[in-house]
Design an enzyme around this catalytic site. Structure first.
Site, PDB file in Angstrom:
ATOM      1  N   SER A 286      68.566  74.411   2.995  1.00 56.25           N
ATOM      2  CA  SER A 286      66.916  74.487   3.716  1.00 56.25           C
ATOM      3  C   SER A 286      65.878  75.381   2.741  1.00 56.25           C
ATOM      4  CB  SER A 286      66.810  74.789   4.925  1.00 56.25           C
ATOM      5  OG  SER A 286      67.604  74.163   6.072  1.00 56.25           O
TER       6      SER A 286
ATOM      7  N   CYS B 236      54.234  52.396  16.106  1.00 62.17           N
ATOM      8  CA  CYS B 236      55.636  52.176  16.853  1.00 62.17           C
ATOM      9  C   CYS B 236      55.537  52.128  18.878  1.00 62.17           C
ATOM     10  CB  CYS B 236      56.882  52.755  16.399  1.00 62.17           C
ATOM     11  SG  CYS B 236      58.362  51.489  16.012  1.00 62.17           S
TER      12      CYS B 236
ATOM     13  N   MET C 143      52.019  52.878  20.143  1.00 62.36           N
ATOM     14  CA  MET C 143      51.635  51.443  20.541  1.00 62.36           C
ATOM     15  C   MET C 143      51.876  50.913  21.531  1.00 62.36           C
ATOM     16  SD  MET C 143      51.554  47.607  17.880  1.00 62.36           S
ATOM     17  CE  MET C 143      51.334  46.127  19.396  1.00 62.36           C
TER      18      MET C 143
ATOM     19  N   HIS D 154      55.574  51.411  10.584  1.00 61.47           N
ATOM     20  CA  HIS D 154      55.420  53.220  10.478  1.00 61.47           C
ATOM     21  C   HIS D 154      54.337  53.026   8.939  1.00 61.47           C
ATOM     22  CE1 HIS D 154      58.343  54.571  13.234  1.00 61.47           C
ATOM     23  NE2 HIS D 154      58.584  53.220  12.954  1.00 61.47           N
TER      24      HIS D 154
ATOM     25  N   GLU E  75      52.775  55.962   7.893  1.00 65.65           N
ATOM     26  CA  GLU E  75      52.948  56.832   7.553  1.00 65.65           C
ATOM     27  C   GLU E  75      54.110  56.803   5.791  1.00 65.65           C
ATOM     28  OE1 GLU E  75      55.914  57.291  10.592  1.00 65.65           O
ATOM     29  OE2 GLU E  75      53.974  56.575  10.792  1.00 65.65           O
TER      30      GLU E  75
END
Length: 541
Positions: free
Chosen positions: A14, A379, A382, A513, A515
């Site tokens: 990370s 998704c 909705m 999606h 995004e």
């Protein structure tokens, strides 16, 4: 002639290998080069599609329907180069390929081994599907010293040897920690990490040193001395306040300059005006807006990495700072939504799987509809909004989803057949979970005069999907009679893609999606419009 840059990591995970690779790609692109980025993941899953988001983070989906690591989202957002299935591979997929070849008899009776069969398969992946790129940047997941990553490290070692320094280089990302009790930065973890890397036959050409404060010239010289590098090849990778500052910071520290020096390339200075513009918008917005994200994987925010970035992009487009309030949807199954949503300017319910937290998402959708708060359902979000409208507007009290088990009114149900290209895809409830969803880019037709047609500025769009349940078209007429408009449909008119409430300031649910396609220089129109609506709502309060 493609040049290969391999990015590895050490000390701890990370540290930001994905961002470092993406930033380097952006810098080389800004210098006029054509780039491509890839990711080697050591875990044995064939892909992350069946992994828990709270373990692995989000699953990024490409246009061609691959479920991939979230770092590919960084690659796309920073370079604008669309990722493909060939840009992410796992140990599981490599071993599956090798075993399938052995079963087919491709190895002609040879004893199948990690070297050369597995490493050859990895090298095939790294070098395949290239189309005139100047640079291929390949990130190796995990941390040097992990057992799982050894075949990948051996494969890139071999490639480096075969290609030579004229066409390959190794970048290693490490940690230079500040020890408060000693009052100084410690270089020993970096030295040990490089020693570990050298133990598998790889000598790094550039070191990226993550640190929370400037690294003194003395420390850089010390690292260079112990790691057999020039001090200029020891690049500080300092913490920044926004990830979009990373390319600028790396350029200021000479990262891309050292890459060009290694390959003996004369290249123009990178044009970074767009990056400075984005950073200034993030740092000095004209206004603020509060968005509640009502999800079920809020224990690990990487589960919604692309979503958070897309909301930021919407803020950049509106010169506004988007403050995110992450709310576990299960809270609304114990408490009234009003206590958590009363002060927000917009509500977004993202994707998810399974029944847990679903009633909370339905409660959030109802709050947004009744209180006239801008609502964006993605998704699963909705689907929950449609179930909410069925129950409380159409009077279908037992409306539900077959994802949660048998129900009297399956307003949302399992897709069993759909068209992909020129083929019909079929699934059953007994199909494997991995790779069986409706995945990748699909076309959608927008209704004339609809809000979404106005937002997109066109009637035909293509968006990326990842789902196996769909709103049941048989309930369309009953729902439209009570004010829920089906404003986006699949080209064959069978699969609902978008719903909206025309009488609401901004209430839109999408099955795809969006995004996944948003970028800082090209914010997705739905997120831009949603944040604009939230800003308008904030001015009314």
């Amino acid at each position: 002639m493609t040049r290969f840059i391999f990015v590895t990591g050490g000390v701890v995970s990370s540290l930001g290998k994905g961002l470092s690779a993406a930033a380097l790609g952006a810098l080389l692109q800004a210098r006029g080069f054509k780039v491509r980025l890839r990711k080697l993941d050591p875990y044995l899953n064939v892909d992350p599609g069946t992994m828990s988001p709270t373990q692995h983070g989000e699953v990024y989906v490409t246009d061609d329907g691959a479920e991939t690591d979230l770092d590919l989202g960084h690659y796309e957002r920073f370079t604008g180069v669309a990722s493909r299935r060939s840009d992410n591979v796992t140990s599981g997929r490599i071993y599956s390929t090798v075993i399938a070849r052995e079963r087919h008899g491709d190895y002609l009776g040879a004893t199948v081994q990690v070297i050369p069969h597995v490493t050859d398969a990895i090298k095939e992946f790294v070098t395949a599907d290239l189309h005139g790129e100047d640079f291929l940047i390949c990130e190796v997941g995990g941390t040097v010293g992990d057992i799982e990553s050894l075949p990948f490290l051996e494969a890139i070692r071999q490639l480096g040897n075969e290609l030579g320094p004229e066409r390959s280089m190794f970048v290693h990302l490490t940690l230079v920690p500040w020890i408060p009790s000693a009052g100084e930065l410690k270089t020993k973890p970096t030295q040990h990490s490089v020693k570990e890397l050298q133990g598998v036959g790889i000598r790094p050409d550039i070191l990226l040193c993550r640190c929370d404060r400037p690294i003194s010239p003395e420390s850089r010289r010390k690292i260079a001395l112990f790691c057999n590098l020039r001090p200029e090849a020891v690049i500080p990778a300092l913490d920044v306040d926004t990830i979009y500052q990373v390319p600028i910071a790396y350029h200021e520290q000479g990262f891309d300059t050292e890459v060009c020096r290694h390959f003996k390339l004369e290249a123009k200075e990178p044009a970074l005006a767009n990056w400075h513009h984005v950073v200034n918008r993030v740092r000095e917005p004209e206004s603020n807006v509060q968005i509640a994200v009502v999800g079920k994987y809020t224990a690990l925010l990487d589960s919604y990495k692309s979503l958070a970035e897309a909301l930021t992009h919407g803020g950049i487009a509106n010169n506004a700072k988007v403050k995110l309030n992450w709310i576990d949807s299960e809270i609304f199954e114990r408490e009234d939504a009003v206590y958590h949503l009363e002060d927000v300017n917009g509500i977004l319910v993202p994707g998810g799987f399974g029944e847990r937290g679903s009633e909370g998402k339905i409660a959030a959708a109802r709050f947004a509809r009744e209180r006239k708060v801008p609502y964006f359902g993605i998704c699963f979000g909705m689907q929950m909004a449609v179930i909410e409208a069925a129950r409380h507007l159409a009077g279908i009290e037992k409306a539900g989803s077959t994802e949660f088990g048998p129900c009297a009114d399956p307003v949302v149900g399992l897709m069993t057949e759909w068209v992909k290209g020129n083929q019909v895809e079929r699934r059953t409830s007994n199909s494997d979970l991995g790779g069986t969803m409706r995945l990748g880019a699909y076309d959608c037709n927008l209704a004339e005069g609809s809000q979404v047609a106005d937002i997109y500025g066109k009637r035909h769009i293509s968006e990326r999907h990842r789902h196996r349940y769909e709103v049941n078209i048989n309930y369309k007429d009953r729902l439209e009679q009570v004010g829920l408009r089906f404003s986006g449909m699949s080209p064959d008119g069978v699969l609902p893609e978008i719903v909206e409430i025309p009488e609401h300031p901004w209430f839109i649910g999408v099955q795809f999606h969006p995004e996944l396609k948003s970028k800082p220089f090209d914010p997705h129109p739905l997120f831009t419009s949603f944040i604009h609506a939230a800003l308008e709502q904030s001015r009314l309060v």
